[in-house]
Design a protein around this motif. Structure first.
Motif, PDB file in Angstrom:
ATOM      1  N   MET A  87      -6.701  26.735  19.603  1.00 21.27           N
ATOM      2  CA  MET A  87      -7.666  27.989  19.177  1.00 21.27           C
ATOM      3  C   MET A  87      -7.430  28.164  17.916  1.00 21.27           C
ATOM      4  N   GLU A  88      -5.985  28.039  17.567  1.00 23.72           N
ATOM      5  CA  GLU A  88      -6.011  28.747  16.167  1.00 23.72           C
ATOM      6  C   GLU A  88      -6.461  27.825  15.136  1.00 23.72           C
ATOM      7  N   LEU A  89      -6.561  26.429  15.310  1.00 26.02           N
ATOM      8  CA  LEU A  89      -7.200  25.375  14.546  1.00 26.02           C
ATOM      9  C   LEU A  89      -8.675  25.471  14.484  1.00 26.02           C
ATOM     10  N   ALA A  90      -9.327  25.838  15.661  1.00 27.06           N
ATOM     11  CA  ALA A  90     -10.593  25.785  15.882  1.00 27.06           C
ATOM     12  C   ALA A  90     -11.195  27.253  15.464  1.00 27.06           C
ATOM     13  N   GLY A  91     -10.463  28.319  15.583  1.00 28.38           N
ATOM     14  CA  GLY A  91     -10.960  29.453  15.072  1.00 28.38           C
ATOM     15  C   GLY A  91     -10.904  29.736  13.410  1.00 28.38           C
ATOM     16  N   LEU A  92      -9.778  28.837  13.041  1.00 27.68           N
ATOM     17  CA  LEU A  92      -9.739  28.799  11.726  1.00 27.68           C
ATOM     18  C   LEU A  92     -10.970  28.067  10.902  1.00 27.68           C
ATOM     19  N   ALA A  93     -11.206  27.016  11.480  1.00 32.56           N
ATOM     20  CA  ALA A  93     -12.608  26.173  11.230  1.00 32.56           C
ATOM     21  C   ALA A  93     -13.686  27.126  11.370  1.00 32.56           C
ATOM     22  N   SER A 117     -19.326  22.571  14.840  1.00 35.97           N
ATOM     23  CA  SER A 117     -19.105  21.765  16.009  1.00 35.97           C
ATOM     24  C   SER A 117     -17.684  21.662  16.153  1.00 35.97           C
ATOM     25  N   LEU A 118     -17.124  21.670  17.253  1.00 36.84           N
ATOM     26  CA  LEU A 118     -15.603  21.523  17.467  1.00 36.84           C
ATOM     27  C   LEU A 118     -15.231  20.286  17.920  1.00 36.84           C
ATOM     28  N   THR A 119     -14.371  19.517  17.343  1.00 36.33           N
ATOM     29  CA  THR A 119     -13.809  18.157  17.482  1.00 36.33           C
ATOM     30  C   THR A 119     -14.925  17.150  17.528  1.00 36.33           C
ATOM     31  N   ALA A 138     -31.440  21.556  13.117  1.00 36.84           N
ATOM     32  CA  ALA A 138     -31.663  21.110  11.855  1.00 36.84           C
ATOM     33  C   ALA A 138     -30.872  22.025  10.592  1.00 36.84           C
ATOM     34  N   GLY A 139     -30.117  22.850  11.393  1.00 36.55           N
ATOM     35  CA  GLY A 139     -29.697  23.567   9.898  1.00 36.55           C
ATOM     36  C   GLY A 139     -28.617  22.916   9.584  1.00 36.55           C
ATOM     37  N   ARG A 140     -27.612  23.821   8.746  1.00 33.60           N
ATOM     38  CA  ARG A 140     -26.336  23.283   8.023  1.00 33.60           C
ATOM     39  C   ARG A 140     -25.412  23.061   9.250  1.00 33.60           C
ATOM     40  N   HIS A 141     -25.020  21.875   9.442  1.00 35.65           N
ATOM     41  CA  HIS A 141     -23.988  21.630  10.523  1.00 35.65           C
ATOM     42  C   HIS A 141     -22.504  20.986  10.060  1.00 35.65           C
ATOM     43  N   PHE A 142     -21.736  21.832  10.558  1.00 35.87           N
ATOM     44  CA  PHE A 142     -20.086  21.569  10.162  1.00 35.87           C
ATOM     45  C   PHE A 142     -19.450  20.892  11.232  1.00 35.87           C
ATOM     46  N   LEU A 143     -18.429  20.380  10.916  1.00 37.06           N
ATOM     47  CA  LEU A 143     -17.442  19.696  12.027  1.00 37.06           C
ATOM     48  C   LEU A 143     -16.038  20.567  11.789  1.00 37.06           C
ATOM     49  N   GLY A 144     -15.389  20.869  12.833  1.00 37.81           N
ATOM     50  CA  GLY A 144     -14.110  21.500  12.632  1.00 37.81           C
ATOM     51  C   GLY A 144     -13.324  21.234  13.870  1.00 37.81           C
ATOM     52  N   GLY A 145     -11.970  21.443  13.956  1.00 39.29           N
ATOM     53  CA  GLY A 145     -11.078  20.909  15.011  1.00 39.29           C
ATOM     54  C   GLY A 145     -10.393  19.630  14.519  1.00 39.29           C
ATOM     55  N   ARG A 146      -9.840  19.500  13.435  1.00 37.46           N
ATOM     56  CA  ARG A 146      -9.438  18.361  12.915  1.00 37.46           C
ATOM     57  C   ARG A 146      -7.943  18.010  13.597  1.00 37.46           C
ATOM     58  N   PHE A 147      -8.226  17.713  14.960  1.00 36.03           N
ATOM     59  CA  PHE A 147      -6.968  17.428  15.826  1.00 36.03           C
ATOM     60  C   PHE A 147      -6.825  16.207  16.647  1.00 36.03           C
ATOM     61  N   VAL A 148      -8.158  15.458  16.269  1.00 33.78           N
ATOM     62  CA  VAL A 148      -8.277  14.422  17.301  1.00 33.78           C
ATOM     63  C   VAL A 148      -7.653  13.112  16.783  1.00 33.78           C
ATOM     64  N   SER A 149      -6.801  12.302  17.637  1.00 34.85           N
ATOM     65  CA  SER A 149      -6.139  11.405  16.935  1.00 34.85           C
ATOM     66  C   SER A 149      -6.890  10.150  16.780  1.00 34.85           C
ATOM     67  N   TYR A 188      -7.702  17.634   2.389  1.00 35.35           N
ATOM     68  CA  TYR A 188      -6.742  18.480   3.388  1.00 35.35           C
ATOM     69  C   TYR A 188      -7.816  19.675   3.863  1.00 35.35           C
ATOM     70  N   GLU A 189      -9.194  19.482   4.010  1.00 40.22           N
ATOM     71  CA  GLU A 189      -9.851  20.394   4.461  1.00 40.22           C
ATOM     72  C   GLU A 189     -10.015  20.308   6.063  1.00 40.22           C
ATOM     73  N   GLN A 190     -10.153  21.558   6.519  1.00 40.72           N
ATOM     74  CA  GLN A 190     -10.471  21.691   7.912  1.00 40.72           C
ATOM     75  C   GLN A 190     -11.830  21.613   8.551  1.00 40.72           C
ATOM     76  N   ILE A 191     -12.681  21.516   7.670  1.00 43.54           N
ATOM     77  CA  ILE A 191     -14.386  21.497   7.960  1.00 43.54           C
ATOM     78  C   ILE A 191     -14.872  20.317   6.993  1.00 43.54           C
ATOM     79  N   VAL A 192     -15.771  19.878   7.474  1.00 44.61           N
ATOM     80  CA  VAL A 192     -16.681  18.894   6.919  1.00 44.61           C
ATOM     81  C   VAL A 192     -17.984  19.065   7.310  1.00 44.61           C
TER      82      VAL A 192
END
Lengths: 238, 238
Positions: free
Chosen positions: B13-19, B186-188, B198-209, B226-230
């Motif tokens: 949750m900490e990493l998701a909320g940060l993203a 989006s998370l993970t 169709a809007g701006r779309h980011f991905l976060g939750g950089r913890f998937v192996s 080292y970004e947490q979002i892309v």
């Protein structure tokens, strides 16, 4: 690092370890410095190291864990399992000094998460051989919060350690003044003992409230944008 | 968001909320958009919102929490306390729809952390009035994982909600097709239902192996440094 307010140790360690990994990545790029030896002590600072190793792996580095005295806390074990699930290598502990000396030869940078702010001499085995061996390696070192072997208030102090050959043979007693890192990542705020640290100095652990900052007169620098680390000015330019 | 492997919900949750907070900060700068209304549902996605509000406050924004049905889990309560300790405002819940309609007038951007991937109709009160009111406000919306009211697989679906006046007076029934966010984090991994977003779309939750990514054929994009979002490419440019 202590759990403050309503924060859980899981949360604080996650943010602290992320800041450590980002500091390594900021200074040492993964193309030239892929092999990060993450040296973990048995306490909470070792936990920060485990979190950092996991994030470094996500960033595309090839971290290797050196953990001659794994911590006994539940959180430490969970962080270890997370690293194992991400296929992060772990040096064998049968003869940790020999393992370390071999591994150092193929290491590009060392993350020192051995001793934290609560360190008090003596340096116990096997760390009395680990610290001199790391120092002798000549590899770049990034220390977490306080360089291992330093006193949190007095800074550099003399501690009793062992002579170690580069092959990992442990000999007689030797006075030692702690590691001399190239980079330091202070957590929440710089400790008194690192006032004279002259390398590149970063701050991480962006979870201190304004109220806490004012209460303890921390005078923290402003982090840029949404960054989790900020580089501090060198002492000479203060 | 579910706790996977040896990860604790606190960590994820900490990493998701940060993203989530970083996504808001990436698109809406704090000089022009300081007032972020963080709308939290009663589940884990509300927890992500609480973490995001705390980080937004650290980044220099002035987040305000809207939480008409606070979650009952221990972690939810701890995250609430952390926000309170950071002096983050909370809208009163006596008459949540009137509170929300008043607050929306002085809001620059909305973080939608109301419903997550497990949402199934019906939309229960007070959210059957909250969703249309947010949609009518015309303010920019950043949605977490899946826009509130959408189905995780089917995307936009018709749900039963209420007519609401801009002053917060709730009227008769109204069909509604979920929020139309400007930005999605989006998370993970992106969910099936947001394929047409169709809007701006980011991905976060950089913890998937890597192993998990391959097992589930997630085909995740590479995060920079080292970004947490892309940011993901728009559908038209795929």
């Amino acid at each position: 690092m202590s759990a403050a307010g309503a924060f859980s140790l899981d949360q604080l360690m996650e943010l602290a370890g992320l800041a450590c990994a980002q500091t390594v990545a900021k200074v040492y790029n993964k193309e030239k410095y892929p092999r990060v030896l993450v040296c973990c002590g048995p306490g909470n600072q070792g936990g920060d190291g485990l979190v950092a190793a996991r994030h470094l792996s996500q960033f595309g580095y090839a971290p290797v864990l050196f953990m001659p005295k794994p911590g006994g806390k539940d959180i430490y074990k969970r962080l270890q399992t997370q690293c194992a699930n991400m296929s992060i290598s772990l040096l064998p502990n049968e003869d940790p000094i020999v393992s370390l000396s071999t591994s150092l030869q193929s290491t590009d940078v060392i993350l020192d998460a051995i001793f934290g702010f609560s360190f008090k001499p003596p340096v116990r085995a096997p760390f009395d051989a680990v610290l001199p061996l790391i120092a002798q390696s000549g590899k770049p070192i990034v220390s977490v919060d306080i360089p291992s072997g330093w006193d949190v208030e007095k800074g550099k102090i003399s501690v009793a350690t062992k002579e170690v050959s580069s092959a990992g043979q442990v000999g007689g007693d030797k006075e030692f003044e702690g590691l001399d890192p190239d980079v330091l990542i202070s957590l929440t705020g710089p400790k008194l003992g690192v006032k004279q640290f002259a390398g590149r100095h970063f701050l991480g652990g962006r979870f201190v409230s304004k109220a806490m900052e004012e209460k303890f007169e921390l005078n923290l620098p402003e982090y840029p944008g949404y960054e989790q680390i900020v580089e501090l000015p060198r002492p000479s330019s203060l």
